[in-house]
Design a protein around this motif. Structure first.
Motif, PDB file in Angstrom:
ATOM      1  N   TYR A 167       0.870  -1.065  -0.041  1.00 34.23           N
ATOM      2  CA  TYR A 167       0.061  -0.047  -0.003  1.00 34.23           C
ATOM      3  C   TYR A 167       0.691   1.223   0.033  1.00 34.23           C
ATOM      4  N   ASP A 177       4.335   4.402   8.446  1.00 39.19           N
ATOM      5  CA  ASP A 177       3.310   3.189   8.276  1.00 39.19           C
ATOM      6  C   ASP A 177       3.862   2.648   6.694  1.00 39.19           C
ATOM      7  N   ASP A 218       2.279  -4.905   7.467  1.00 37.59           N
ATOM      8  CA  ASP A 218       1.676  -3.528   7.424  1.00 37.59           C
ATOM      9  C   ASP A 218       2.040  -3.055   8.986  1.00 37.59           C
ATOM     10  N   GLU A 248       2.008   0.045  15.291  1.00 36.76           N
ATOM     11  CA  GLU A 248       1.298  -1.028  14.453  1.00 36.76           C
ATOM     12  C   GLU A 248       2.287  -2.262  14.212  1.00 36.76           C
TER      13      GLU A 248
HETATM   14 MN    MN Z   1      -0.777   0.441   8.530  1.00 32.99          MN
END
Ligand code: MN
Ligand code: GLY
Ligand code: MN
Length: 510
Positions: free
Chosen positions: A291, A322, A334, A474
């Motif tokens: 992403y 991120d 991720d 995260e």
């Molecule tokens: Mn993320």
């Protein structure tokens, strides 16, 4: 008074618009040229293939899917090339359900369609026979070979043959030209029903619609999309391996970012330096990133999907990164870390960071088999609300804020704490609520734990010292038989460890 001006009519060319793109290539069209191009080639180099490591797993996945759709023909397209602009395409990325059921990954295989044909007599009690319909490379005696910039091997290199794909996937292959007839066979109210993953390949949608219009076939497409998402809720051993392969280079990418932070500070678009520092090695390891990387310095970290990454990176501020490497099989990590740009947290930054870390730890503690998926978020929110209450930011009591009627604490963390992760960064998105949010956590599930706190610079409801601070931590979590494993644990989370790690990577002593 102005004169009436009649615009002169500009005579148009006889050349149709569709052929204007050929103006620049000036390719010869003589028979002699075509004949000459078809001659004089040695053996076709081909694609070297061996059975893919995913093949035994994909067969089991197809069986589990088929068992839910007896007597129905399931159509799962890879998708087609998508135009980026004019005559250039985006890099091809197959649909995740297609990748999951075939084991094909990066760049494989535009226009291909996996069909599970219902078959009462399939081997081993299976309910369906899988066939992969593909567009094989044209021979060197064809015009496609040297003139087709999308498919011609002269332009795009060796493409897999039927045999190559059969070896790689363990799935029988057939020519795409036969797809229409294969889909239409025995379709009807009393016969086979056609079910498709729609919206992936317009050409396949059109064929399916035409066949259905003729025979009034059923409407189970939504159920198929849902089942394909649910099939990925618990990862098999090959998928877990792929997740580890995606996490490792992601961690390495974060380490490279730390080493490059001085360069980021020195550049007017330091966030781009961070994005590029992650992207380069990611590209070497796999397809790309799963992403768009978020490289958000200072107040940008309070914009949840900050992907412009065109800002400055200033000492004294935090930078939230991120990012996730997507490997050849298309599984992605991720991971988020929020780092002090100059390697040391200020007191207030550390206070906010520690609150987020405590929320994450509370979430980890309940992310175990037997708990509900929604408990993970609830555990994180209890900590977040309690801290906001301690800091005097809530307009109501912590209890009132945590009640469904309140939720004021969510002003500073509007996103969820966890999502499934795998082939898609937000994996299994079409699964039913009872199998996702309301589900019981099971071994083999992989999901994120990613609480955060975001105080925007123009938020008048927080003291000035908090404004412009955004923190998210995260991690990627694998649920095990008796607990969980933090797949991204090698990346420091504790603030003291973050500072020591940054000092080491930047050559300063801790
Ligand atoms: Mn993320
Ligand atoms: N990077 C997107 C997310 O964390 O969900
Ligand atoms: Mn996430």
């Amino acid at each position: 008074m102005s004169e009436d001006v009649t615009p002169e009519t500009v005579p148009s060319s006889d050349q149709p618009l569709e052929s204007r793109g050929e103006n620049r290539s000036q390719r010869p069209s003589s028979a002699a040229f075509k004949e000459f191009m078809a001659s004089g080639w040695g053996p076709r180099p081909g694609v070297s293939t061996e059975p893919g490591p995913a093949a035994p797993h994909t067969a089991a996945r197809r069986e589990r899917l088929g068992a839910q759709f007896p007597g129905q023909r399931l159509v799962i397209p890879a998708g087609a090339f998508k135009v980026r602009s004019n005559d250039t395409d985006y890099r091809f990325r197959p649909h995740s359900a297609f990748a999951h059921l075939t084991g094909l990954g990066v760049e494989q295989e535009p226009d291909a369609v996996l069909v599970l044909h219902p078959d009462d007599e399939a081997e081993g009690g299976a309910t369906h026979q899988a066939v992969l319909y593909v567009r094989p490379p044209a021979g060197r005696d064809s015009e496609e070979f040297f003139s087709d910039a999308r498919y011609g091997e002269f332009w795009v290199g060796a493409r897999p043959t039927f045999d190559d794909l059969e070896t790689l996937t363990g799935i029988r292959t057939a020519h795409l030209d036969g797809l229409r007839d294969a889909l239409a066979k025995d379709i009807g109210p009393e016969g086979v029903q056609l079910v498709v993953v729609s919206g992936v390949d317009e050409a396949v949608d059109a064929v399916v619609e035409e066949i259905r219009a003729a025979e009034d076939a059923g409407e189970s497409d939504a159920r198929l999309a849902e089942a394909l998402s649910e099939l990925r809720l618990v990862k098999d051993s090959h998928e877990v391996e792929q997740m580890r392969e995606a996490v490792a280079p992601t961690i390495a990418g974060f380490e490279k970012i730390v080493a490059e932070l001085p360069a980021a500070v020195a550049h007017r678009r330091g966030e781009r330096v961070i994005e590029g520092t992650f992207l380069g090695p990611a590209r070497l390891e796999g397809n790309y990133v799963g992403y768009e990387t978020i490289a958000a310095a200072g107040d940008h970290a309070t914009t949840l999907h900050w992907t412009d990454n065109d800002g400055q990176v200033r000492p004294g501020e935090l930078v939230l990164i991120d990012a996730g490497v997507e490997v050849d099989s298309l599984y992605t990590a991720d991971i988020t870390r929020t780092l002090p740009v100059d390697g040391v947290f200020t007191e207030v930054q550390r206070r906010v960071y520690q609150a987020v870390l405590d929320a994450a730890d509370a979430a980890f503690a309940v992310a175990v088999p037997g708990a509900k998926f929604r408990d993970v978020h609830a555990a994180a929110m209890e900590v977040i609300a309690a801290r906001l209450g301690e800091w005097g930011l809530l307009p109501v009591s912590v209890e009132e804020s945590l009640s469904p009627e309140g939720q004021q604490h969510r002003r500073w963390m509007v996103h969820g704490t966890s999502h499934h992760l795998g082939l898609d960064v937000h994996d299994c998105a079409l699964a039913r609520r009872e199998l996702y949010l309301d589900a019981t956590i099971e071994p083999g599930m992989v999901f994120t734990i990613e609480p955060g706190l975001y105080f925007k610079s123009d938020d008048l409801l927080v003291p000035e010292e908090y404004r412009g601070i955004g923190v998210r931590i995260e991690d990627d979590v694998l649920v095990t038989a008796d607990g969980n494993e933090n797949l991204s644990a090698a990346l420091p989370r504790d603030p003291d460890e973050v500072e020591a790690w940054m000092a080491r990577l930047s050559g300063r002593s801790a």
